[in-house]
Design a protein around this motif. Structure first.
Motif, mmCIF file in Angstrom:
data_model
loop_
_atom_site.group_PDB
_atom_site.id
_atom_site.type_symbol
_atom_site.label_atom_id
_atom_site.label_comp_id
_atom_site.label_asym_id
_atom_site.label_seq_id
_atom_site.Cartn_x
_atom_site.Cartn_y
_atom_site.Cartn_z
ATOM 1 N N GLU A 45 0.839 -1.196 0.000
ATOM 2 C CA GLU A 45 0.000 0.000 0.000
ATOM 3 C C GLU A 45 0.883 1.258 0.000
ATOM 4 O OE1 GLU A 45 -4.078 -1.687 1.974
ATOM 5 O OE2 GLU A 45 -2.931 -0.196 3.105
ATOM 6 N N CYS A 46 0.628 2.133 -0.964
ATOM 7 C CA CYS A 46 1.430 3.346 -1.087
ATOM 8 C C CYS A 46 0.691 4.335 -1.980
ATOM 9 C CB CYS A 46 2.818 3.040 -1.651
ATOM 10 S SG CYS A 46 2.780 2.422 -3.364
ATOM 11 N N VAL A 47 1.291 5.520 -2.142
ATOM 12 C CA VAL A 47 0.749 6.548 -3.028
ATOM 13 C C VAL A 47 1.834 6.924 -4.031
ATOM 14 C CG1 VAL A 47 -0.277 8.843 -3.185
ATOM 15 C CG2 VAL A 47 -0.644 7.466 -1.142
ATOM 16 N N LYS A 48 1.453 7.028 -5.308
ATOM 17 C CA LYS A 48 2.380 7.479 -6.332
ATOM 18 C C LYS A 48 1.845 8.760 -6.950
ATOM 19 C CE LYS A 48 4.543 3.102 -7.573
ATOM 20 N NZ LYS A 48 4.894 2.175 -8.673
ATOM 21 N N ALA A 49 2.680 9.786 -6.958
ATOM 22 C CA ALA A 49 2.332 11.053 -7.588
ATOM 23 C C ALA A 49 2.935 11.080 -8.981
ATOM 24 C CB ALA A 49 2.853 12.219 -6.746
ATOM 25 N N ILE A 50 2.083 11.203 -10.000
ATOM 26 C CA ILE A 50 2.548 11.244 -11.395
ATOM 27 C C ILE A 50 2.476 12.690 -11.864
ATOM 28 C CG2 ILE A 50 2.061 10.552 -13.762
ATOM 29 C CD1 ILE A 50 1.142 8.335 -10.823
ATOM 30 N N PHE A 51 3.631 13.260 -12.217
ATOM 31 C CA PHE A 51 3.707 14.670 -12.567
ATOM 32 C C PHE A 51 3.562 14.864 -14.073
ATOM 33 C CE2 PHE A 51 5.633 14.344 -8.438
ATOM 34 C CZ PHE A 51 5.113 15.445 -7.772
ATOM 35 N N LEU A 52 3.310 16.116 -14.463
ATOM 36 C CA LEU A 52 3.032 16.429 -15.859
ATOM 37 C C LEU A 52 4.208 16.099 -16.770
ATOM 38 C CD1 LEU A 52 1.219 19.837 -15.292
ATOM 39 C CD2 LEU A 52 0.157 17.684 -15.985
ATOM 40 N N ASP A 53 5.413 16.137 -16.241
ATOM 41 C CA ASP A 53 6.581 15.836 -17.072
ATOM 42 C C ASP A 53 6.956 14.357 -17.037
ATOM 43 O OD1 ASP A 53 7.554 15.569 -14.533
ATOM 44 O OD2 ASP A 53 9.181 17.010 -14.741
ATOM 45 N N GLY A 54 6.086 13.532 -16.420
ATOM 46 C CA GLY A 54 6.323 12.096 -16.403
ATOM 47 C C GLY A 54 7.043 11.576 -15.182
ATOM 48 N N MET A 55 7.554 12.457 -14.315
ATOM 49 C CA MET A 55 8.246 12.006 -13.120
ATOM 50 C C MET A 55 7.254 11.389 -12.141
ATOM 51 S SD MET A 55 10.491 14.062 -10.316
ATOM 52 C CE MET A 55 9.106 14.065 -9.191
ATOM 53 N N VAL A 56 7.732 10.400 -11.377
ATOM 54 C CA VAL A 56 6.888 9.706 -10.410
ATOM 55 C C VAL A 56 7.559 9.761 -9.041
ATOM 56 C CG1 VAL A 56 5.795 7.524 -9.784
ATOM 57 C CG2 VAL A 56 6.020 8.148 -12.193
ATOM 58 N N ALA A 57 6.797 10.135 -8.020
ATOM 59 C CA ALA A 57 7.300 10.154 -6.639
ATOM 60 C C ALA A 57 6.424 9.239 -5.800
ATOM 61 C CB ALA A 57 7.290 11.573 -6.073
ATOM 62 N N THR A 58 7.051 8.368 -5.005
ATOM 63 C CA THR A 58 6.325 7.404 -4.184
ATOM 64 C C THR A 58 6.312 7.863 -2.733
ATOM 65 O OG1 THR A 58 7.016 5.616 -5.650
ATOM 66 C CG2 THR A 58 6.172 4.986 -3.490
ATOM 67 N N PHE A 59 5.129 7.767 -2.115
ATOM 68 C CA PHE A 59 4.960 8.189 -0.725
ATOM 69 C C PHE A 59 4.301 7.081 0.083
ATOM 70 C CE2 PHE A 59 4.930 12.193 -3.074
ATOM 71 C CZ PHE A 59 5.756 13.000 -2.305
ATOM 72 N N ASP A 60 4.399 7.226 1.390
ATOM 73 C CA ASP A 60 3.622 6.400 2.302
ATOM 74 C C ASP A 60 2.141 6.741 2.153
ATOM 75 O OD1 ASP A 60 2.453 6.282 5.391
ATOM 76 O OD2 ASP A 60 3.714 4.591 4.862
#
Length: 609
Positions: A102-117
């Protein structure tokens, strides 16, 4: 041999499934187009079609503000996964998918992905903190991965609220709607749909889309049936179905395991509807096909524009965006620094999470609020500790009742015999019917206190025995979370390095339009014959549209040109340097036996001589 058999089985499944056949033809087309950045947006759209076609049924939950869309989804999941707020509506489209981790992934407009708790859902969706606002400026959407059986068959999308323009018309992202297999349109019971909503509903009907209306909060209003009847008359045949539910009741039912409350919430009907939608494979196939045909028309228009432009300039501008446009780099650095700030704040919080913990009760409160401090071993200890606290509370309550009853007996005894019980004769108590009954009650209460006292000592022994091992284990979980944060920052840096590599590769791609020509040939030789083969049932108009679109695409003649490139300059992006590993030190959990034991009033002695 086994590998060959598996391959034959796979090929058999694909050959009998029109959707899988279409997907298998779209994939090589995407591989070809992915080599050219000029058609990046079109390629990304094709990738989304492939991903959506390969995934579970996707249900969009939409509606205006404060109708309970987020709470409605939480009700489906049986837990408050998404952050709901009446003051801060959801500000990011959120895809809820199945995931073992279980996690959260932020997908940004330029394609970058950041994973969070998972705890960062609020930061990305409703928080009004400064760093959250900066992150959302660059955010495309987020993905929340939850281990829930429902999500094995369906992906649920929590959307931003409908936008209403000055002319009272409603707006919603068409790109998002196009991706969906079905729509759940949420309105609140007792609050009729606005004219703007109805106008948008008419627009969807013109495109052959009929949403499922969800009437939420039926527990807050009366005459729900009458409201549904009146709304049904307004919509006519514009909707696919109408279901009335109570999201709050569904959530409460899950928390309390209350079967009747779940029945009252009407979520059982909702689950049946979801099952019907996820099993409608024909509808999904047709939806994917229509999206792909629309995409082919978009791609045709884009190919037709290439000869009239200098394609290499577009690639060159992309390089300039990275190397010469300081404004772009500044905003990108702002975004990355905002992410780094969020990571540092979480790192600092984890380091200090045990500072206020000085008692067993405070430890239990911390464990309840910090998911990263929980596992099976911790939950086993937590269960015993909670029972210990409950036993202490019961004992104190029994002891207070005992002392109150003892005081009443003492007052009665003084009235009858002019002296206190401690100096009295128990024979006199037993000879008086009133005091005898009170004395017998005290004996019973003393026995209950004794039983509860033994229960306390049983749980107390377990807590003390496991205290030091469990707190070392909890400290290790906190250290593990700190290492995860450091890894996430390292991942962010890795992505920045990849961005630099991509920027430099644009130089070599300026003249690389051969992949577009290969794509034209692939559409002509593999896509067109399949679409017109009868594998997918088409109308005469659809056949004509496909032929005209593909023939127009193939007719465009592209030629390769010799392009003189500017000299490539070194582009060394500064990486994100985190110093908080040395800036913050983890305060370990250090409770002693004295800290976890509860003060107890002495066990009353038996009331007998």
């Amino acid at each position: 041999m086994i590998e060959q058999q598996n391959k034959l089985v796979t090929e058999s499944i694909v050959s009998s499934n029109p959707l899988l056949q279409l997907i298998e033809r779209m994939k090589p087309l995407h591989v070809l187009l992915n080599q050219n950045s000029y058609v990046k947006d079109t390629t990304r759209r094709l990738k989304r079609i492939i991903d959506d076609a390969s995934s579970q049924t996707m249900i969009l939950v939409m509606g205006k503000e404060r109708v309970g869309k987020t709470t409605f989804i939480n009700g489906l999941l049986g837990r408050e996964v998404l952050s709901a707020s009446s003051e801060h509506p959801t500000a990011a489209n959120t895809f809820i998918r199945y995931g073992e981790e279980e996690c959260v992934k932020a997908i940004f407009l330029d394609g970058m992905v950041a994973t969070f708790d998972l705890g960062k859902v609020e930061l990305l969706t409703i928080s009004d903190a400064f760093c959250a606002q900066i992150i959302r400026e660059h955010l495309d959407y987020i993905e929340v991965f939850i281990k829930h059986d429902l999500l094995k068959n369906v992906t649920i999308v929590d959307s931003v609220a409908l936008e209403v323009a000055a002319d009272h018309s409603a707006y919603f992202s068409e790109l998002l709607v196009d991706r969906m297999d079905d729509i759940f349109w949420v309105i609140r019971s007792g609050s009729i749909a606005t004219e703007a909503e109805l106008a948008l509903l008419d627009k969807y009907n013109e495109r052959g889309m009929k949403p499922h209306f969800i009437i939420n909060a039926i527990d807050d209003t009366e005459n729900v049936a009458a409201f549904m009847q009146s709304e049904s008359e307004r919509y006519g045949g514009k909707i696919a179905s109408m279901t009335a539910v109570s999201a709050t009741q569904a959530l409460e039912a899950a928390k309390t395991n209350n079967a009747q409350l779940f029945i009252d919430s009407k979520y059982g009907e909702l689950h049946k509807l979801l099952e019907e939608l996820t099993n409608n494979h024909t509808k999904k196939t047709q939806h994917v096909f229509e999206r792909f045909v629309d995409w082919l028309e978009l791609f045709r228009k884009e190919i037709e524009q290439i000869p009239q432009r200098e394609p290499y300039l577009s690639a060159f501008e992309s390089i300039e965006k990275y190397t010469g446009n300081k404004g772009f780099e500044y905003t990108r650095q702002q975004r990355d620094m905002a992410l780094l700030t969020a990571y540092e704040q979480e790192y600092e919080h984890v380091c200090h999470v045990f500072k206020p913990v000085e008692t067993l009760y405070q430890l239990l409160q911390t464990l309840a609020n910090k998911l990263y401090l929980r596992d099976d071993k911790v939950e086993e200890f937590e269960s015993v500790a909670l029972q210990y606290h409950q036993a202490v509370r019961e004992y104190r309550k029994l002891h207070v009742e005992y002392m109150q009853t003892y005081g009443l007996l003492d007052q009665q005894y003084r009235k009858l015999f002019g002296k206190g019980i401690e100096r009295g004769d128990l024979v006199q108590i037993n000879q008086n019917s009133i005091t005898k009954a009170q004395k017998e009650r005290l004996d019973q209460m003393q026995q209950k206190c004794g039983e509860q006292y033994r229960i306390i000592k049983y749980y107390e022994a377990h807590v003390v025995e496991n205290l030091y091992s469990i707190q070392n284990h909890i400290t290790e979980l906190a250290q593990k979370r700190l290492q995860t944060i450091i890894h996430q920052v390292a991942e962010l840096n890795s992505q920045r390095k990849r961005e630099v590599k991509i920027a430099n590769s644009y130089v070599n791609k300026l003249s690389e339009f051969s992949c577009i020509i290969e794509a034209q040939h692939f559409v002509r030789d593999a896509i067109k014959p399949y679409l017109l083969s009868g594998a997918i049932e088409l109308t005469e108009n659809q056949q004509v549209t496909i032929e005209n679109t593909i023939d127009g695409m193939i007719a465009v003649q592209l030629s390769q040109k010799e392009i003189e490139l500017p000299s490539e300059e070194s582009d060394q992006d500064s990486l994100l340097h985190q110093e908080f590993e040395t800036k913050y030190m983890l305060s370990p959990l250090s409770l002693t036996e004295v800290d976890v034991l509860s003060d107890l009033p002495d066990l009353p002695a038996p009331f007998m001589m």
